[in-house]
Design a protein around this motif. Structure first.
Motif, PDB file in Angstrom:
ATOM      1  N   ARG A   1      55.500  75.376  11.050  1.00 31.43           N
ATOM      2  CA  ARG A   1      55.160  74.200  11.879  1.00 31.43           C
ATOM      3  C   ARG A   1      53.888  73.404  11.082  1.00 31.43           C
ATOM      4  O   ARG A   1      53.869  72.184  11.163  1.00 31.43           O
ATOM      5  CB  ARG A   1      54.292  74.924  13.012  1.00 31.43           C
ATOM      6  N   ILE A   2      53.141  74.049  10.119  1.00 31.42           N
ATOM      7  CA  ILE A   2      52.153  73.617   9.271  1.00 31.42           C
ATOM      8  C   ILE A   2      53.169  72.417   8.443  1.00 31.42           C
ATOM      9  O   ILE A   2      52.385  71.362   8.105  1.00 31.42           O
ATOM     10  CB  ILE A   2      51.117  74.413   8.628  1.00 31.42           C
ATOM     11  N   ARG A   3      53.929  73.291   7.635  1.00 31.90           N
ATOM     12  CA  ARG A   3      54.766  72.224   6.755  1.00 31.90           C
ATOM     13  C   ARG A   3      55.214  71.046   7.418  1.00 31.90           C
ATOM     14  O   ARG A   3      55.408  69.912   6.966  1.00 31.90           O
ATOM     15  CB  ARG A   3      55.814  73.110   5.991  1.00 31.90           C
ATOM     16  N   ASP A   4      55.822  71.166   8.549  1.00 37.94           N
ATOM     17  CA  ASP A   4      56.512  70.204   9.414  1.00 37.94           C
ATOM     18  C   ASP A   4      55.348  69.113   9.634  1.00 37.94           C
ATOM     19  O   ASP A   4      55.726  67.636   9.714  1.00 37.94           O
ATOM     20  CB  ASP A   4      56.999  70.525  10.834  1.00 37.94           C
TER      21      ASP A   4
ATOM     22  N   ALA B   1      52.902  64.014   8.544  1.00 38.72           N
ATOM     23  CA  ALA B   1      51.684  63.148   8.430  1.00 38.72           C
ATOM     24  C   ALA B   1      51.929  62.125   7.108  1.00 38.72           C
ATOM     25  O   ALA B   1      51.443  61.171   6.955  1.00 38.72           O
ATOM     26  CB  ALA B   1      50.432  64.285   8.148  1.00 38.72           C
ATOM     27  N   LYS B   2      52.704  62.925   6.022  1.00 37.27           N
ATOM     28  CA  LYS B   2      52.984  62.179   4.923  1.00 37.27           C
ATOM     29  C   LYS B   2      53.985  61.086   5.101  1.00 37.27           C
ATOM     30  O   LYS B   2      53.820  59.896   4.687  1.00 37.27           O
ATOM     31  CB  LYS B   2      53.590  63.211   3.737  1.00 37.27           C
ATOM     32  N   GLU B   3      54.826  61.147   5.971  1.00 38.19           N
ATOM     33  CA  GLU B   3      55.536  60.035   6.295  1.00 38.19           C
ATOM     34  C   GLU B   3      55.003  59.115   7.090  1.00 38.19           C
ATOM     35  O   GLU B   3      55.192  57.815   7.018  1.00 38.19           O
ATOM     36  CB  GLU B   3      56.860  60.608   7.164  1.00 38.19           C
TER      37      GLU B   3
ATOM     38  N   PHE C   1      41.688  59.603   7.103  1.00 35.20           N
ATOM     39  CA  PHE C   1      41.415  61.009   7.310  1.00 35.20           C
ATOM     40  C   PHE C   1      42.569  61.424   8.073  1.00 35.20           C
ATOM     41  O   PHE C   1      42.909  60.787   8.793  1.00 35.20           O
ATOM     42  CB  PHE C   1      40.013  61.035   8.060  1.00 35.20           C
ATOM     43  N   ASP C   2      43.175  62.573   7.480  1.00 33.35           N
ATOM     44  CA  ASP C   2      44.134  63.330   8.193  1.00 33.35           C
ATOM     45  C   ASP C   2      43.889  64.779   8.410  1.00 33.35           C
ATOM     46  O   ASP C   2      43.569  65.577   7.444  1.00 33.35           O
ATOM     47  CB  ASP C   2      45.515  63.267   7.505  1.00 33.35           C
ATOM     48  N   LEU C   3      43.630  65.187   9.413  1.00 35.43           N
ATOM     49  CA  LEU C   3      43.274  66.504   9.633  1.00 35.43           C
ATOM     50  C   LEU C   3      44.110  67.442   8.963  1.00 35.43           C
ATOM     51  O   LEU C   3      43.704  68.652   8.486  1.00 35.43           O
ATOM     52  CB  LEU C   3      43.146  66.801  11.106  1.00 35.43           C
ATOM     53  N   VAL C   4      45.478  67.330   9.198  1.00 40.29           N
ATOM     54  CA  VAL C   4      46.473  68.371   8.568  1.00 40.29           C
ATOM     55  C   VAL C   4      46.022  68.301   7.047  1.00 40.29           C
ATOM     56  O   VAL C   4      46.240  69.596   6.515  1.00 40.29           O
ATOM     57  CB  VAL C   4      47.857  67.973   9.006  1.00 40.29           C
ATOM     58  N   ASP C   5      46.068  67.505   6.456  1.00 39.60           N
ATOM     59  CA  ASP C   5      45.927  67.186   5.090  1.00 39.60           C
ATOM     60  C   ASP C   5      44.558  67.938   4.650  1.00 39.60           C
ATOM     61  O   ASP C   5      44.621  68.424   3.620  1.00 39.60           O
ATOM     62  CB  ASP C   5      45.962  65.771   4.503  1.00 39.60           C
TER      63      ASP C   5
END
Length: 488
Positions: free
Chosen positions: A136-139, A144-146, A323-327
């Motif tokens: 899930r985190i990788r997805d 986020a990258k896309e 800013f991106d929380l996942v990254d």
């Protein structure tokens, strides 16, 4: 005398097969009836919540229970498949419950494969949950990258550009704090961000008192759509200043308290210079700083993630990254893993051991008299009392700033002595903002504002801010930037 076979629970043995043995797991004599509830025997009992048992031992107990349960379910299903044709098979033994894990333990396993190896083999159902969460985190990371690529392709910029301004930082009550030198702000326009330790109060106050302490140079900024014909500006000469104040290449450049103070000053300056838009420098930097301040055990963990924070902050301020929380979570995870391992082993990097300063403040420029303070060492102030005779400071109420402990704060008092409303109100021992703060009523951490402090990471549920003014310091710290707490 005739001997009769015992009949358990009122179940009558088959008249056709009186010789068939009793099935102890099914608790009846064969044949097993067609409406027998096989599914209920395949349901694992509720988990046992006993977190006092060490994690590695719970793993071993759960692995053994899982092996037992798998064999039992297989026996039950085999018996179900052969129902009506085989009268000797019994269902499996009762399933064993598993020992539960706390959310923190599961999160640790998701974040650290090394931690899993150290705690021993884990049961398959835990491995399945860990792998599912990692997927899930990788997805989310991929998504986020896309999204970032899409933003870059569409050319969504950070709103506004740096504008020349002699900005003064103001607190929430409109009172001016230490002015930010104009060369600091102009340096942003040239994508040359002054190092973090340049933003501490003592450095800003020193430059404000004597601008000659700051070495500068003139440049012409790059053209932008907001400023197509830029004029020559004066920026900080970071190369020459590094010879005096040093660089921020590692965490020893600033203390934990100075770190928070510097980030707060930098954010306030950006907010003062720029309008806050959806994708402004101010909004992105504020999101970054709020996340950084939420990291666990800030005072002890910052030496571990300092390099990551500096790089992330500079990406926002010099490259316009959003800013991106996942990254951000992924970026800091390795440093937090190392912190947790060292903490468990009792080998934490001591944040109290400072590297020697390359040159004391101002020594290479203009001599300065030592600053006098009630907290200075006795030898630094002629006639100062020794520690044994130093006057004790009165207590500080973290609700109103008065000279009484918080538990004695009058429930009827809802304003400061000057008539301004209190920043917080106490609801049954929990502090909440009296008015909307950062988009709504917020819960302010009571323990963070007490002298003992708080080492918890509350994420976004509870804020670690001053209960008197909302600043990034404790109400009981007598911070000089706090307009409500007594400073002496």
């Amino acid at each position: 005398m005739s001997h009769q076979m015992p009949v358990p629970q009122g179940i009558v043995p088959s008249g056709f097969f009186p010789q068939m043995p009793f099935l102890p797991n099914a608790k009846l004599y064969p044949p097993i009836p067609a409406d027998f509830d096989y599914d209920s025997l395949c349901a694992v009992p509720d988990s046992l919540h006993n977190l006092l048992i060490p994690l590695s031992h719970r793993h071993r107990l759960n692995v053994a229970a899982e092996t037992h349960n798998e064999a039992s379910v297989a026996a039950t299903r085999l018996c179900q498949m052969d129902a009506g044709s085989n009268f000797t098979l019994d269902v499996g033994e009762p399933l064993k419950p598993y020992f539960a894990y706390s959310p923190e333990e599961l999160e640790e396993m998701v974040n650290s494969e090394e931690g899993i190896k150290q705690s021993g083999p884990i049961p398959y159902f835990v491995r399945r949950e860990v792998d599912s969460e990692r997927t899930r985190i990788r997805d989310e990371e991929k998504e986020a990258k896309e999204l970032r690529k899409k933003r870059e392709k569409e050319g969504i910029p950070i709103d506004n550009s740096w504008a020349p301004s002699s900005a003064i930082v103001y607190d929430k009550f409109g009172n001016a704090r230490t002015p930010i030198p104009d060369p600091y702000l102009q340096s942003f326009r040239a994508a040359q961000v002054p190092d973090i330790h340049y933003w501490t109060d003592d450095k800003l106050e020193a430059i404000f008192a004597d601008p000659r302490l700051l070495i500068t140079k003139d440049i012409v900024p790059m053209r932008t759509t907001a400023d197509p014909d830029p004029k020559k500006v004066t920026i900080v000469n970071l190369v020459e200043m590094a010879k005096i104040w040093g660089k921020d290449n590692d965490w020893s450049a600033v203390t934990a308290a100075g770190y928070k103070q510097a980030l707060d000053n930098m954010l306030k300056a950006v907010q003062r210079v720029l309008k806050v838009g959806q994708h402004s420098f101010a909004a992105e930097l504020e999101s970054h700083i709020e996340y950084v301040f939420s990291l666990p055990n800030f005072e002890h963990s910052y030496p571990y993630w300092y390099d990551w924070e500096r790089e992330s902050r500079n990406k926002i301020l010099t490259r316009g990254m959003h800013f991106d929380l996942v990254d951000w979570k992924i970026g800091v995870s390795a440093a937090l893993d190392r912190f947790r391992r060292d903490k468990a082993a009792g080998k934490l990097i001591s944040s109290t051991k400072r590297a020697a300063s390359p040159t004391p403040l101002g020594d290479a420029r203009i001599p300065k008299a030592p600053r006098m303070s009630v907290t200075s060492a006795p030898s630094s102030r002629p006639g100062a009392p020794t520690d044994a005779f130093r006057p004790r400071l009165p207590p500080v109420c973290i609700t109103c700033g008065g000279e009484h402990v918080n538990k004695n704060h009058p429930s009827t008092a809802t304003s400061f002595p000057d008539g301004s409303p209190l920043f917080v109100e106490n609801r049954d021992g929990t502090l909440y903002t009296a008015k909307s703060f950062r988009g709504g009523i917020k819960n302010i951490c009571l323990y963070y504002n007490l002298p003992g402090g708080c080492l918890k990471s509350h994420q976004s549920q509870v804020l670690h801010v001053c209960s008197l003014c909302g600043g990034y310091h404790s109400a009981s710290a007598r911070d000089p930037n706090c307009t409500r707490a007594p400073h002496t």
